[in-house]
Design a protein around this motif. Structure first.
Motif, PDB file in Angstrom:
ATOM      1  N   GLU A 130       3.354   5.073  -7.050  1.00  0.00           N
ATOM      2  CA  GLU A 130       3.175   4.002  -5.516  1.00  0.00           C
ATOM      3  C   GLU A 130       3.019   2.637  -6.168  1.00  0.00           C
ATOM      4  OE1 GLU A 130      -1.090   5.433  -4.564  1.00  0.00           O
ATOM      5  OE2 GLU A 130      -1.822   3.575  -5.266  1.00  0.00           O
ATOM      6  N   ALA A 131       3.019   1.857  -4.956  1.00  0.00           N
ATOM      7  CA  ALA A 131       3.097   0.459  -5.398  1.00  0.00           C
ATOM      8  C   ALA A 131       1.951  -0.008  -4.347  1.00  0.00           C
ATOM      9  CB  ALA A 131       4.322  -0.290  -5.138  1.00  0.00           C
ATOM     10  N   GLU A 132       1.263  -0.938  -4.936  1.00  0.00           N
ATOM     11  CA  GLU A 132       0.154  -1.577  -4.232  1.00  0.00           C
ATOM     12  C   GLU A 132       0.214  -2.820  -4.021  1.00  0.00           C
ATOM     13  OE1 GLU A 132      -4.601  -0.690  -3.179  1.00  0.00           O
ATOM     14  OE2 GLU A 132      -4.009  -0.448  -5.158  1.00  0.00           O
ATOM     15  N   TYR A 133       0.048  -3.718  -2.831  1.00  0.00           N
ATOM     16  CA  TYR A 133      -0.098  -5.068  -2.686  1.00  0.00           C
ATOM     17  C   TYR A 133      -1.280  -5.723  -1.899  1.00  0.00           C
ATOM     18  CZ  TYR A 133       1.059  -9.381  -0.076  1.00  0.00           C
ATOM     19  OH  TYR A 133       0.830 -10.727   0.310  1.00  0.00           O
ATOM     20  N   PHE A 134      -2.064  -6.463  -2.611  1.00  0.00           N
ATOM     21  CA  PHE A 134      -3.286  -7.207  -2.115  1.00  0.00           C
ATOM     22  C   PHE A 134      -3.001  -8.361  -1.471  1.00  0.00           C
ATOM     23  CE2 PHE A 134      -4.429  -4.451  -5.742  1.00  0.00           C
ATOM     24  CZ  PHE A 134      -5.506  -3.737  -5.162  1.00  0.00           C
ATOM     25  N   ILE A 194      -5.274  -9.812   0.705  1.00  0.00           N
ATOM     26  CA  ILE A 194      -6.654 -10.582   0.250  1.00  0.00           C
ATOM     27  C   ILE A 194      -7.205  -9.495  -0.719  1.00  0.00           C
ATOM     28  CG2 ILE A 194      -6.760 -11.789   2.403  1.00  0.00           C
ATOM     29  CD1 ILE A 194      -8.696  -9.404   3.244  1.00  0.00           C
ATOM     30  N   LYS A 195      -8.366  -9.986  -1.221  1.00  0.00           N
ATOM     31  CA  LYS A 195      -8.988  -9.336  -2.390  1.00  0.00           C
ATOM     32  C   LYS A 195      -9.669  -7.987  -2.101  1.00  0.00           C
ATOM     33  CE  LYS A 195     -13.113 -10.474  -3.686  1.00  0.00           C
ATOM     34  NZ  LYS A 195     -14.347 -10.998  -4.230  1.00  0.00           N
ATOM     35  N   GLN A 196     -10.316  -7.884  -0.687  1.00  0.00           N
ATOM     36  CA  GLN A 196     -10.612  -6.663  -0.404  1.00  0.00           C
ATOM     37  C   GLN A 196      -9.671  -5.434   0.357  1.00  0.00           C
ATOM     38  OE1 GLN A 196     -11.807  -9.570   0.659  1.00  0.00           O
ATOM     39  NE2 GLN A 196     -13.667  -9.640  -0.451  1.00  0.00           N
ATOM     40  N   LEU A 197      -8.470  -5.815   0.741  1.00  0.00           N
ATOM     41  CA  LEU A 197      -7.369  -5.021   1.396  1.00  0.00           C
ATOM     42  C   LEU A 197      -6.306  -4.700   0.431  1.00  0.00           C
ATOM     43  CD1 LEU A 197      -6.632  -3.569   3.796  1.00  0.00           C
ATOM     44  CD2 LEU A 197      -5.475  -5.943   4.518  1.00  0.00           C
ATOM     45  N   GLY A 198      -5.892  -3.392   0.255  1.00  0.00           N
ATOM     46  CA  GLY A 198      -4.804  -2.782  -0.555  1.00  0.00           C
ATOM     47  C   GLY A 198      -4.025  -2.045   0.412  1.00  0.00           C
ATOM     48  N   LEU A 199      -2.677  -2.716   0.202  1.00  0.00           N
ATOM     49  CA  LEU A 199      -1.542  -1.832   0.922  1.00  0.00           C
ATOM     50  C   LEU A 199      -0.605  -1.301   0.302  1.00  0.00           C
ATOM     51  CD1 LEU A 199      -0.865  -4.849   3.661  1.00  0.00           C
ATOM     52  CD2 LEU A 199      -2.353  -2.748   3.924  1.00  0.00           C
ATOM     53  N   LYS A 200      -0.576   0.206   0.439  1.00  0.00           N
ATOM     54  CA  LYS A 200       0.412   1.085  -0.551  1.00  0.00           C
ATOM     55  C   LYS A 200       1.417   1.497   0.112  1.00  0.00           C
ATOM     56  CE  LYS A 200      -3.942   2.366  -3.002  1.00  0.00           C
ATOM     57  NZ  LYS A 200      -4.487   3.754  -3.735  1.00  0.00           N
ATOM     58  N   LEU A 201       2.584   1.736  -0.834  1.00  0.00           N
ATOM     59  CA  LEU A 201       3.613   2.687  -0.632  1.00  0.00           C
ATOM     60  C   LEU A 201       3.817   3.859  -1.541  1.00  0.00           C
ATOM     61  CD1 LEU A 201       6.527   0.428   0.310  1.00  0.00           C
ATOM     62  CD2 LEU A 201       5.296   1.966   2.060  1.00  0.00           C
ATOM     63  N   ARG A 202       3.618   4.957  -1.251  1.00  0.00           N
ATOM     64  CA  ARG A 202       3.587   5.913  -2.264  1.00  0.00           C
ATOM     65  C   ARG A 202       4.369   7.405  -2.124  1.00  0.00           C
ATOM     66  NH1 ARG A 202      -1.674   9.682  -2.611  1.00  0.00           N
ATOM     67  NH2 ARG A 202      -2.246   8.069  -3.906  1.00  0.00           N
ATOM     68  N   TYR A 203       4.553   8.307  -3.387  1.00  0.00           N
ATOM     69  CA  TYR A 203       5.372   9.312  -3.069  1.00  0.00           C
ATOM     70  C   TYR A 203       4.695  10.391  -3.747  1.00  0.00           C
ATOM     71  CZ  TYR A 203       8.830  13.019  -3.875  1.00  0.00           C
ATOM     72  OH  TYR A 203       9.244  14.273  -3.831  1.00  0.00           O
ATOM     73  N   VAL A 204       4.460  11.594  -3.275  1.00  0.00           N
ATOM     74  CA  VAL A 204       3.805  12.380  -4.126  1.00  0.00           C
ATOM     75  C   VAL A 204       4.723  13.724  -4.151  1.00  0.00           C
ATOM     76  CG1 VAL A 204       1.971  14.153  -3.823  1.00  0.00           C
ATOM     77  CG2 VAL A 204       1.591  11.744  -2.956  1.00  0.00           C
TER      78      VAL A 204
END
Length: 197
Positions: A152-156, A158-168
């Motif tokens: 996965e990759a995660e982008y912040f 803002i400090k409190q919010l993480g947006l993710k793209l992921r593969y399982v």
């Protein structure tokens, strides 16, 4: 899959040797998250009286989770542990059909900038089963899951919010009299996580 995880681990070590970035926030951050996923084998096609059909997939569709994220002091590395509730279902006035599981995950991350990090880890889905009610009612069908891999990759923003793209990558197998049932639950997803400090 093992080669992919090994390559990502090597990349992580290389980046950690070069970078001094850390993810935003304090050293220990509880979080809650929500994701939408798609993929995996189709388990059932549920037909409704209005003519609509809903496909229930082994990789869908809604994933709620909570856990704790740990920053490793003075490094770009962090670790995240979580427990989720992941399900796909069709619900009507006269019945329902659901595939659900409780995935435990452990991920390691390397921050490549002050607001982007890359992660890899492992996932084990507990108490995976098909449940149904009403006119769709049948015996509950339990499954065992493999230990799956996560990228996965995660982008912040803002400090409190993480947006993710992921593969399982994960697979399921029936138990007992259903031991011949096997299906692929691999999926991709988009997630949003709220971190509490």
């Amino acid at each position: 899959m093992k080669k992919t995880l090994f390559a990502l681990a090597a990349l992580t070590l290389t980046l950690s040797a070069q970078a001094d970035n850390t993810r935003p926030g304090g050293p220990v951050r509880p979080f809650v998250g929500f994701g939408l996923t798609a993929g995996g084998d189709t388990l059932a096609a549920v037909n409704f009286s209005n003519g609509d059909t809903v496909n229930i997939s082994a990789g869908g569709m809604v994933d709620f989770r909570g856990g704790v994220d740990f920053q490793i002091t003075n490094t770009p590395l962090s670790v995240q542990l979580s427990l989720g509730y992941h399900f796909d279902s069709a619900n009507g006035s006269n019945g329902s059909y659901t595939f659900r599981r409780f995935p435990m995950e452990a991920l390691g991350y390397v921050s490549v900038s002050n607001n982007v990090r890359l992660g890899a880890g492992l996932r084990k889905s507990l108490d995976a089963r098909i449940t149904s009610s009403g006119v769709l009612a049948d015996d509950d069908v339990p499954f065992d899951s493999t230990v799956g891999g996560i990228l996965e990759a995660e982008y912040f923003p803002i400090k409190q919010l993480g947006l993710k793209l992921r593969y399982v990558n994960e697979h399921f197998k029936g138990t007992g009299i259903n031991s011949g049932l096997k299906f692929d639950g691999s999926h991709g997803g988009i997630y949003a996580s709220y971190y509490f400090n």
